[in-house]
Write an enzyme that holds these catalytic residues in place. Structure first.
Site, PDB file in Angstrom:
ATOM      1  N   CYS A  30      -6.436  -1.725  -3.493  1.00 38.68           N
ATOM      2  CA  CYS A  30      -6.244  -1.733  -2.048  1.00 38.68           C
ATOM      3  C   CYS A  30      -6.615  -3.093  -1.497  1.00 38.68           C
ATOM      4  O   CYS A  30      -6.821  -4.047  -2.234  1.00 38.68           O
ATOM      5  CB  CYS A  30      -7.093  -0.642  -1.384  1.00 38.68           C
ATOM      6  SG  CYS A  30      -8.863  -0.896  -1.536  1.00 38.68           S
ATOM      7  N   ARG A  32      -5.140   1.504   1.286  1.00 42.25           N
ATOM      8  CA  ARG A  32      -5.118   2.032  -0.068  1.00 42.25           C
ATOM      9  C   ARG A  32      -3.729   2.049  -0.685  1.00 42.25           C
ATOM     10  O   ARG A  32      -2.768   2.507  -0.065  1.00 42.25           O
ATOM     11  CB  ARG A  32      -5.676   3.461  -0.091  1.00 42.25           C
ATOM     12  CG  ARG A  32      -5.800   4.005  -1.509  1.00 42.25           C
ATOM     13  CD  ARG A  32      -6.323   5.416  -1.541  1.00 42.25           C
ATOM     14  NE  ARG A  32      -6.509   5.854  -2.927  1.00 42.25           N
ATOM     15  CZ  ARG A  32      -6.268   7.070  -3.379  1.00 42.25           C
ATOM     16  NH1 ARG A  32      -5.856   8.004  -2.535  1.00 42.25           N
ATOM     17  NH2 ARG A  32      -6.446   7.377  -4.659  1.00 42.25           N
TER      18      ARG A  32
END
Length: 639
Positions: A2, A47
């Site tokens: 992420c 993410r």
């Protein structure tokens, strides 16, 4: 995988600022977002779901919420860590790797980094102590920028996170510019912006009560250990590579590999094929210019292992891609292989979410031809004095024409007349010191008095435990070129396309083992990667192992005399570029003219061009920013 961002303050942080910081890096994590806010901290993330797709949300917390973390990367030993932590009584709310961090911090404090196997950049907020801990993986696969401003500290996976703060004044750090023109990238701890720094690889940063401390936690030990049986060493290398690949095959999303046709990426594909039942998905990129095109070599490996192979051809008309690269890289970055790297990542993401690569093979096992050249230059007879060699070389260079053999001989003699570190600096520098001084205006020259452009290389060379010059240079590259250039290129190119890249050769267990190999097993009588090539003989065709290294080069010299010529001239010689007061206009014009006449000045021109394009996009006022000339970036499927 992420992107992370956040701010911690003695006062109350601004959560809306952190949301903007995270929104700026949505490409790093298009699947979800998360935010923690309390009285003194705001931590955010975007993410890209790879492990525990359904439940692995961030930020993560310990049982009572006194430790909070955001994390970018992958921990390949998370299953073992999790089992150990559960055995110690810790409770987990997810099945992923990021939650291990908060419990490891409870057990080990800052020493948690020594438990991690993988790539990572993290932020841990200790609520009770009001203390922030930032960490970056050992070799720098995951980036982390930070900025401290009085009672506040901010951090982010990319500089564009920090640029969301209107308090940041966008000004060029001239020392960083000096290093950029030397190395073609801005090395840590600098960034191109005054007041913004990179956390160096293998370092931790702690912030408490407004005080910041940065310290190293890992350095590769290159002290050579004896090897009595090369065949046993080659067999052990294969087993260690298989282990490094095995742990990188854990994924809930589709997985493949970059395949250039070189030894390193081919070795990774061969290992993957041995560890998986389904055909490996492989991805290659090529050029219309035959001497830069490695697709035929990649096909040999793809056919041998029956991979699901995909190819793409890059044409010279990629001007449209330059603004995209400028936006994603945040800083001026002059490694032209960023173009094919970005495009192969773009191609790969159409099929998979995770891609393994061969990065690090050259640094672990001595793969660059410059190592062999440095080894050969070390055998100069003692009666040939450095001063005489330099004098002869200087004379040949002055009196001969571009591209001629006498001029090439002159360049070699100039190198022979210098000590090893200066030779290496001359081989790897874009603008060596004398050319920098000729390029700079008087004002810039005065502001950079006392700044040694080779200081970083000299520091890494001097700190190495290797016992010979070539071994020290390999170690120096691990600490400079690898994290400053190669890993930046791969991280930005892949994450711009929401693709995770994994590098088995950069597994720290494999790297630590390889670092102890004597240099003779890496570079021997002109042969680079000696032991790795010996190890790959059972896996790869002989013609692939012994062919000359090409690298991921682009035909830059040809492009800058053809399709990109007008772009370079217009951008580097117009009034906007001249008004900056950094470079002498005549020196820039001379570079362009010499290249047009046959000298190869392509890398220097490209370095200046990337700086100017960056400056126009990120620093110039939008109202006065001149348009960037555009053309067509033509991507053709393989014929």
């Amino acid at each position: 995988m992420c992107g992370i961002a956040g701010t911690v303050s003695l006062d109350r942080p601004d959560p809306e600022l952190v949301r903007r910081m995270c929104d700026a890096i949505t490409h790093r994590g298009p699947d979800a977002a998360g935010l923690h806010v309390d009285e003194h901290a705001a931590l955010g993330m975007r993410r890209l779901a790879i492990i525990d797709v359904a439940g692995g949300q961030q930020p993560v917390r310990n049982e009572d919420g006194s430790v909070v973390a955001v994390f970018n990367g992958e921990l390949y030993n998370f299953a073992e860590l999790r089992a150990e932590l559960v055995g110690r009584g810790h409770r987990f709310d997810s099945q992923g790797d990021s939650e291990c961090l908060v419990h490891l911090y409870e057990e080990h404090g800052d020493a948690l980094v020594h438990e991690l196997r993988g790539m990572f950049a993290f932020a841990i907020w200790d609520v009770r102590r009001q203390r922030l801990l930032l960490g970056r993986d050992r070799v720098g696969k995951k980036p982390l920028y930070w900025r401290a401003d009085g009672a506040d500290i901010s951090f982010g996976s990319e500089v564009k996170c920090l640029l969301q703060d209107p308090k940041l004044v966008r000004q060029v750090d001239l020392t960083a510019l000096h290093h950029y023109l030397t190395y073609q990238y801005v090395p840590a701890p600098w960034s191109i912006y005054q007041g913004v720094q990179k956390l160096p690889p293998g370092h931790l940063l702690s912030w408490e009560d407004g005080r910041t401390e940065v310290r190293r936690y890992w350095r590769l030990d290159c002290t050579p250990h004896p090897v009595t049986d090369e065949r046993e060493a080659a067999a052990e290398l294969r087993e260690r590579l298989l282990d490094a690949v095995r742990v990188r095959l854990v994924s809930e999303r589709p997985l493949g590999a970059f395949l250039s046709g070189g030894v390193d990426s081919s070795a990774v594909v061969a290992a993957m094929a041995r560890l998986t039942s389904a055909p490996v998905k492989t991805f290659s990129i090529g050029f219309t210019e035959a001497r830069f095109d490695e697709r035929a070599h990649a096909r040999v490996v793809a056919q041998r292992y029956a991979t699901d192979h995909h190819e793409l051809v890059v044409t010279p008309s990629c001007v449209d891609l330059l603004p995209t690269l400028t936006w994603h890289f945040d800083e001026p970055f002059a490694d032209s292989s960023a173009i094919p790297s970005f495009l192969v990542a773009q191609l790969t993401r159409q099929h998979v979410t995770v891609a393994l690569n061969g990065d690090g093979g050259d640094e672990c096992f001595g793969g660059y031809q410059r190592y062999a050249l440095m080894q050969a230059l070390g055998t100069v007879p003692g009666w040939m004095t450095p001063r005489a060699l330099r004098g002869i070389g200087d004379g040949l260079v002055r009196r001969t024409t571009a591209g001629s053999r006498p001029r090439a001989l002159g360049r070699v003699l100039q190198l022979l007349g210098q000590p090893p570190l200066a030779r290496y600096g001359a081989l790897t520098s874009i603008f060596p010191p004398a050319q920098q001084l000729d390029l700079y205006t008087d004002d810039l020259r005065e502001q950079l008095v006392g700044v040694d452009p080779w200081s970083l290389l000299a520091e890494a060379y001097g700190a190495s435990g290797a016992t010979d010059p070539v071994g020290r240079l390999i170690d120096a590259d691990v600490n400079t070129y690898l994290p400053g250039d190669l890993l930046v290129k791969v991280d930005i190119s892949t994450m711009a396309n929401s693709l995770e890249a994994r590098s088995p050769f950069l597994d720290h267990h494999l790297m630590e083992w390889a670092a102890h190999l004597p240099t003779r097993l890496k570079v021997r009588r002109g042969r680079t990667k000696h032991l790795l090539k010996q190890a790959m003989e059972p896996w790869l065709p002989a013609q692939l192992i012994d062919r000359p290294k090409m690298g991921f080069a682009v035909p830059l010299g040809h492009w800058l005399r053809g399709e990109l010529r007008d772009l370079a001239w217009s951008v580097l010689t117009d009034g906007t570029a001249r008004s900056r007061g950094l470079f002498r206009p005549q020196a820039v014009t001379d570079l362009l003219q010499r290249h047009a006449a046959g000298d190869d000045e392509s890398h220097r021109i490209w370095t200046l061009l990337q700086f100017e394009l960056w400056h126009r996009h990120w620093l110039d006022d939008a109202a006065t920013r001149p348009p960037v000339p555009t053309g067509g970036c033509l991507l053709a499927p393989r014929p």
